[in-house]
Each structure stands twice: as C-alpha cells, then as structure tokens.
Design a protein around this motif. Sequence first.
Motif, short mmCIF file in Angstrom:
data_model
loop_
_atom_site.label_atom_id
_atom_site.label_comp_id
_atom_site.label_asym_id
_atom_site.label_seq_id
_atom_site.Cartn_x
_atom_site.Cartn_y
_atom_site.Cartn_z
N GLY A 100 60.18 122.30 -12.48
CA GLY A 100 60.64 121.21 -11.66
C GLY A 100 60.34 121.25 -10.15
O GLY A 100 59.52 121.35 -9.88
N PRO A 101 60.62 120.66 -9.43
CA PRO A 101 59.33 119.95 -8.35
C PRO A 101 58.78 121.48 -7.53
O PRO A 101 59.68 122.35 -7.20
N GLY A 102 57.02 121.32 -7.71
CA GLY A 102 56.92 122.27 -7.01
C GLY A 102 55.80 123.68 -8.56
O GLY A 102 55.18 124.16 -8.14
N SER A 103 56.78 123.09 -9.47
CA SER A 103 56.04 123.54 -10.11
C SER A 103 54.77 123.72 -11.12
O SER A 103 54.41 122.58 -11.48
N SER A 154 51.14 130.93 -21.61
CA SER A 154 51.31 130.00 -20.30
C SER A 154 51.50 130.33 -18.95
O SER A 154 51.36 131.63 -19.02
N VAL A 155 50.57 129.57 -18.04
CA VAL A 155 50.39 130.22 -16.78
C VAL A 155 50.81 128.96 -16.17
O VAL A 155 50.67 127.52 -15.90
N ILE A 156 52.15 129.62 -15.59
CA ILE A 156 52.72 127.78 -14.20
C ILE A 156 53.17 128.73 -13.40
O ILE A 156 53.51 130.12 -13.05
N HIS A 157 52.50 128.61 -12.18
CA HIS A 157 53.41 128.72 -11.11
C HIS A 157 54.26 127.76 -10.43
O HIS A 157 54.42 126.77 -10.52
N ASP A 158 54.94 128.54 -9.09
CA ASP A 158 55.34 127.91 -8.33
C ASP A 158 54.77 127.52 -7.25
O ASP A 158 54.75 128.67 -5.54
N LEU A 159 54.42 126.44 -7.11
CA LEU A 159 53.12 126.41 -6.04
C LEU A 159 53.84 126.39 -4.43
O LEU A 159 53.57 126.77 -3.81
#
Length: 257
Positions: A100-103, A154-159
């Motif tokens: 979602g937003p920020g991912s 997988s490398v996914i951050h919540d920026l």
Amino acid sequence: MKPDATAPAPTPGAGPGFTSIGTVTGAATVYGVHGAAGRTRWKCFAGRRQLASATEAVEWASIPPGGVSGEHRHTRTEEIYLVLRGRGEFLFNGRPHPVGPGSLALTAVGNVHGLRNVSDTDLDWWVIESLAPSTSAVLSGATYRPGVPPMGDSVIHDLFKERTVSTAGVFGGPLRGVEVTELEAGDRCFLGSDDAELAVFVHSGQGWARAADGTSAELAADTCVTLGARTRTRVEAASPLRLLIVTLAVPRHPAEA
C-alpha cells in the motif's frame, strides 16, 4: 533530510541543479506491459541520456482496479517500486505480498517481479531502475565472467514508517537509499550531494524549488525533479510537503579516485 534555514557552503564546480522536471500530466497509455492484459499509464521523467549515474530510468506508472503489471525477470537491472497510492499485491518469485502507500519493494538481479491492483482505485507507483554492476562492467568493456544470479527473498519496506531505507546488501549499483522528507508550511531545506544525483518525487503538498542559478520550479503532488551531483537546491513548502528522495551515486572523477 531535516528542515534547515541555513544554506550549506557552495560546492566548487556546482552546476545549475535541475537535470529534469516533469509531472504525470500527459502520461502515455500502454497496453500489455510485460505481457499482462489491460492498460498501464506510464511516464518517464529521466533516463540514461539525462543522468550521470548508471541509472536506466526514473518513471511513474499506474494501473486501474484489477490491473496487472506483468511478472518478468530482472537480468541486468536493479529496480525499486515505491507505492504512492492504492493497494495491491507485489508479486515476487511467484508469491504475492500485500502493499500500500509507502511500500518500497527492492528487486535485485535474478528475481521475478510484478504488481497487481487489488483495490477499487488506481494503483500508482514510482519506479527507478538502475544498472547492476555486472551490466555496467559489460557496457564499459571491463573483464566480466557472467554467472547465474541467485533468486532471493522478497525485500519490502514501509518507507513512511521507517523514513530512511538503505539498499546495502540487496543492490550493488548506484541506487543507494530512499528517504522521506516532510516540511510544514513555511519550512525550507536544502537538497544536494557531492557524490550522488537525487531523484525527488512530491507525494503531497505544494512548494517551490530554486536551483543555484536562480531557476525555479513549482512543486505539487506528482511532480518529479532530478538534481545533479555537486549542486544545492533550496526547497520551500507553501503547505505541508512530503518529498520522496532517492540517492543515485555517480562515478568518481579520475582526479578524486
């Protein structure tokens, strides 16, 4: 980068600042992206002709509800997807991951990725694709023995929560990090780096950017600017302003090596 009313010292040899300025207005409509059915809206802000770093492209993309950006393997570039609006599934090596937003999703060479919109609104994301070290070596004529890059996790951050994300350990090319800068109305900051270009996307708000040569640009949501290395750009917020900033390292000058 924190708000700062004090300008940094000028950098010798600094250029005017803006490498490119653009908005998503006039985005192209493309069908069948990466083999998927349906349409994608797409805009390229800057590419290898404009940038000094080993960056392939700085882009924006959007798919409608139910839309898909097809799965494809990365064999020569490293790429980030930064979700701006909407919700979807980031497809990584055959597995879906909610975003979602920020991912912020990082895809290294050897991996397969794609994106599916599972919401009832458009899914918009920022895309930056940079050359992997192996690709840069081939293009420069350096000695290189190709191998088969491994597929990773997988490398996914919540920026929006983490605020600053380093790509160390995932990417080896010029894309070194991603961060968020937020200014309140009336705040200002100075953006620039001596050894990197900056790609800046306005997620929300309004303001102005002024380069060292006096050139100015109006900032509004969905505006993207790229700033040259060894430059300083002053940003002022007319309303609460959220900037997404990517650092793209440039090759060192022979005299600096």
